[in-house]
Every structure is written in C-alpha cells, then in structure tokens.
Design an enzyme around this catalytic site. Structure first.
Site, mmCIF file in Angstrom:
data_model
loop_
_atom_site.group_PDB
_atom_site.id
_atom_site.type_symbol
_atom_site.label_atom_id
_atom_site.label_comp_id
_atom_site.label_asym_id
_atom_site.label_seq_id
_atom_site.Cartn_x
_atom_site.Cartn_y
_atom_site.Cartn_z
ATOM 1 N N SER A 79 18.349 -3.691 12.672
ATOM 2 C CA SER A 79 18.731 -2.884 11.500
ATOM 3 C C SER A 79 19.884 -1.939 11.783
ATOM 4 O O SER A 79 20.176 -1.076 10.959
ATOM 5 C CB SER A 79 17.534 -2.054 11.028
ATOM 6 O OG SER A 79 16.460 -2.899 10.724
ATOM 7 N N GLY A 80 20.506 -2.048 12.945
ATOM 8 C CA GLY A 80 21.661 -1.187 13.239
ATOM 9 C C GLY A 80 21.312 0.086 13.983
ATOM 10 O O GLY A 80 22.193 0.901 14.256
ATOM 11 N N SER A 111 7.399 -0.248 19.717
ATOM 12 C CA SER A 111 8.643 0.379 19.277
ATOM 13 C C SER A 111 8.457 1.029 17.916
ATOM 14 O O SER A 111 7.753 0.495 17.062
ATOM 15 C CB SER A 111 9.743 -0.681 19.194
ATOM 16 O OG SER A 111 10.954 -0.081 18.818
ATOM 17 N N ASP A 117 25.816 1.335 22.827
ATOM 18 C CA ASP A 117 24.401 1.514 22.463
ATOM 19 C C ASP A 117 23.543 1.787 23.688
ATOM 20 O O ASP A 117 22.724 2.721 23.693
ATOM 21 C CB ASP A 117 23.869 0.260 21.741
ATOM 22 C CG ASP A 117 24.417 0.118 20.331
ATOM 23 O OD1 ASP A 117 25.303 0.895 19.959
ATOM 24 O OD2 ASP A 117 23.940 -0.773 19.606
#
Ligand SMILES: Nc1ncnc2c1ncn2[C@@H]1O[C@H](COP(=O)(O)OP(=O)(O)O)[C@@H](O)[C@H]1O
Ligand SMILES: C[C@@](O)(CCOP(=O)(O)O)CC(=O)O
Ligand SMILES: [Mg+2]
Length: 355
Positions: free
Chosen positions: A143-144, A137, A205
C-alpha cells in the site's frame, strides 16, 4: 536462542520513483511495524530439521526441510553475516522452486517475493540451521507504506542479533538497540532483501526503517533531518492493490522512451525535495510564519503529485482522494509507489485547532 525484532513502515513526503533515478527524496518512519520472533534451537537434536515461517496475521505457515534447502542452495555452506551478498539469478531460481512447492493460495501469491527474501537472508546468514520465524505486522501490505522494507529490516535485525557479528546495547522501552555500525549492516542486508522484492529499489525505504525519524536520501546517501515545525499527515488507504516492482519498472521504461523529458521531471523533483527539507528544518526564528511554511509545503506536495502523474504512477482512486481533500482546501499526494495504495494529506495547524 530466541529474539524478537521490529522495524517501522514509512511515508515518503516527496521524491518517490525519482529517487530511484538519483533525485533527492524525503521520508519519515511511522508508528506501524513488522515484528518477527526468531527461534533457533541451540541443540540440533531438539529440532525437527525444518526452517519454518509463520505469517500469523494471514494464518499461513510455510516450511522446508533444511536438507532440501541445502540441495537447492549448495553454495551457501559458509555464511558470512558481516558481508551482505546479492542473490544471483541462479540462486533466485532455486529459491523460487522451493517456494513454488508450498502452493501459496492464488489470492496471496504476492507473498512469494517476501518468502524469497526471507529464504535468501536466512540461509546467507545462518546457513542450513533449522529454525522458526513468526511474523506479524500492523502495516497494510502493498500500500505504499513500506511493508516490504519493514519486513526485510526486521528479518535482517533478528537474524543478525543471533550472530556474533553484532553487539546490542540497552535501548529504550525494554528493547535492545544496535550500535550505529551494526545498524549499517542491518540496513545492507535488508537492502539485499528489498532488491529481491522490488527489483531496483533506491534503498530509501530500508534506510528510513533502519535508522528511523526523518531522512533526506539521494544516491544511497542518507542525511538525518531535524524537523523544527509540527507536521501532521493524514494517510488515506485507497485499498487499491498494486505492486511496487511493476510500477518502478514502468517508470524506467517511460524513461527509456523519453529520456530528456523524464530527466527534466527528475530534476524538478530533486529541487522540490530540497526545498521541502529546508522549510521543514528552518529555524523557528525564521521570518516565515508557520502558516506560510505550511502553504509552501502544500504547494510542493501538489507539484510533486503533478510530476508523479507525469511518471504515470497515479491512479483514478488517488485522484478521487485528491479531489475530495481539495474540497476542504487540503493538499494531497500519493506516497510510495502509487498505482493505488496510500495518499498523504497535510493537516495544517489551523485545521487542528478546530479538531
Ligand atoms: N509481513 C510480511 N510477510 C511476508 N511478506 C511481506 C510482509 N510484508 C511485506 N511483505 C512482502 O512485500 C510485498 C509488498 O511490498 P511492496 O509491493 O513493495 O509494497 P509496500 O512496501 O508499499 O507495502 C508483499 O507482497 C510481500 O511479498
Ligand atoms: C517507488 C519507490 O520510490 C518507493 C516504493 O515504496 P513502497 O514499496 O510503495 O512502499 C521505490 C524505491 O525508492 O525503491
Ligand atoms: Mg515496498
């Protein structure tokens, strides 16, 4: 059989947390990805009988004999990839004990929920077949920027790509792509993974990670957006770690303590997101100049940040970034769950002229 899938992270321009409580939010995918390569040997004799997942960036590898998974989750004998299933409390307990045996290093214990989601999605879609998954990744975790959703979407896409439930079309830049109805299936499975990681996700998301570009999202419904203006965001990572599940639960607890006040906050956020989306999409011939539009967006971001403070999800590290950018007359807000993590700063076009 082998496939590689990738899915992007995201920024939330307005509406995080409130979206969990039914308000509108606006999100955009970003150019950072989780990538997974999944190998399922077609000849079971050629396999070692293990389900393995390698988290390459962290140098970690976890594996389970498929027979052990079968003992722990005996009810998943007939996987039905076309019908996304929620993980029951009992199954989650069995999965947790499978993961516990792996002795994850204490400093990386947050990874456990990602492994739960992987085990649930893998066994629900492919049953007890041995396989190897290799994950990398470019997103910072926790971390949002939606690493959890991008992980779940890439896992879901790779798993489904190796079933007969979907068909893939020739995409762009050498990648195959899912058809629209197949994307919905990818998204639904990813949502089941997000539920395991987040507890009570809104679904924004995984939806923006699955469909890409910019979206408006409310009560599980997505509206695709077409921006008619340049929109540049600086992302600052405070590097203060936090956990989305705990922050989302904290907002729900505050809502139970102060239902009317918090509902008023959520309604205000809904208006902010709707106004922001209409400015971003307003035709270029709109009487407002680009500078006027940017000023409005800045004000809306500041208002949203104030309401996120009301929800109790800001943090001293976020406030430091807000004060620092304000010295340069720039507006910022936290993005994602807050409590640390990343901050967005709008970079207006007048600034870009000097860069
Ligand atoms: N590449 C990955 N490999 C394994 N687990 C991951 C990966 N990316 C995300 N996760 C899971 O998602 C969690 C982070 O999700 P979350 O707290 O929602 O933050 P965010 O989604 O903002 O990054 C990690 O602690 C881990 O459990
Ligand atoms: C706080 C929330 O609105 C977004 C969380 O995003 P992230 O996991 O911090 O990237 C939760 C949700 O919508 O599911
Ligand atoms: Mg997340």
């Amino acid at each position: 059989m082998e496939v590689t899938a990738r899915a992007p992270g995201k920024i939330i321009l307005t509406g995080e947390h409130a979206v969990v409580h039914g308000s509108t939010a606006v999100a955009a995918s970003i150019d950072l990805y989780t990538t997974i390569t999944l190998q399922i040997p077609s000849d079971s004799d050629a396999s070692d009988g293990l389900l393995k997942i390698k988290l390459e960036d962290m140098g970690l590898e976890f594996s389970w004999p498929v027979e052990k998974i079968k003992d722990a989750l005996p009810d998943l004998g007939n996987p039905l990839s076309s019908q996304p299933q929620s993980c029951s409390h009992e199954s989650l307990k069995s999965i947790a004990s499978l993961v516990e045996e792996q002795n994850i290093p204490e400093a990386k214990i947050e990874l456990a929920s990602g492994l739960y989601a992987f085990l649930w999605m893998y066994t629900s879609i492919h049953g007890y077949k041995p396989a190897t998954a290799i994950v990398t990744s470019t997103l910072p975790l926790g971390s949002g920027l939606g690493s959890s959703a991008s992980f779940c979407v890439s896992v879901s896409a790779a798993l489904l790509a190796l079933t007969s439930a979907v068909s893939l079309d020739l995409g762009h830049k050498g990648w195959l792509s899912f058809r629209e109805d197949n994307l919905e299936l990818v998204n639904k499975w990813a949502y089941e993974g997000e539920k395991i990681i987040h507890g009570k996700p809104s679904g924004i998301d995984n939806t923006v990670s699955t469909f890409g570009n910019m979206i408006m999202f409310k009560s599980g419904k997505l509206t695709r957006m077409k921006s008619s203006m340049p929109l540049r965001m600086l992302i600052t990572n405070t590097k203060v770690g936090r956990n989305t599940k705990a922050l989302v639960a904290g907002v729900s607890e505050r809502t139970l303590r102060h239902p009317e006040a918090m509902n008023a906050v959520f309604i205000a956020v809904d208006y902010i997101s709707k106004e922001l989306s209409s400015i971003i999409q307003s035709p270029a011939a709109d009487p407002l100049s680009l500078t006027e539009k940017e000023e409005k967006l800045e004000e809306l971001m500041e208002m949203n940040q104030g309401l996120l403070q009301c929800m109790g999800v800001s943090h001293a590290s976020i406030e430091t970034v807000l004060r620092t950018t304000l010295k340069y007359k720039l507006s910022s807000k936290l993005t994602g769950a807050g409590g640390g993590g990343c901050v967005l700063t709008l970079l207006p076009t007048c600034i870009l002229l000097f860069l």
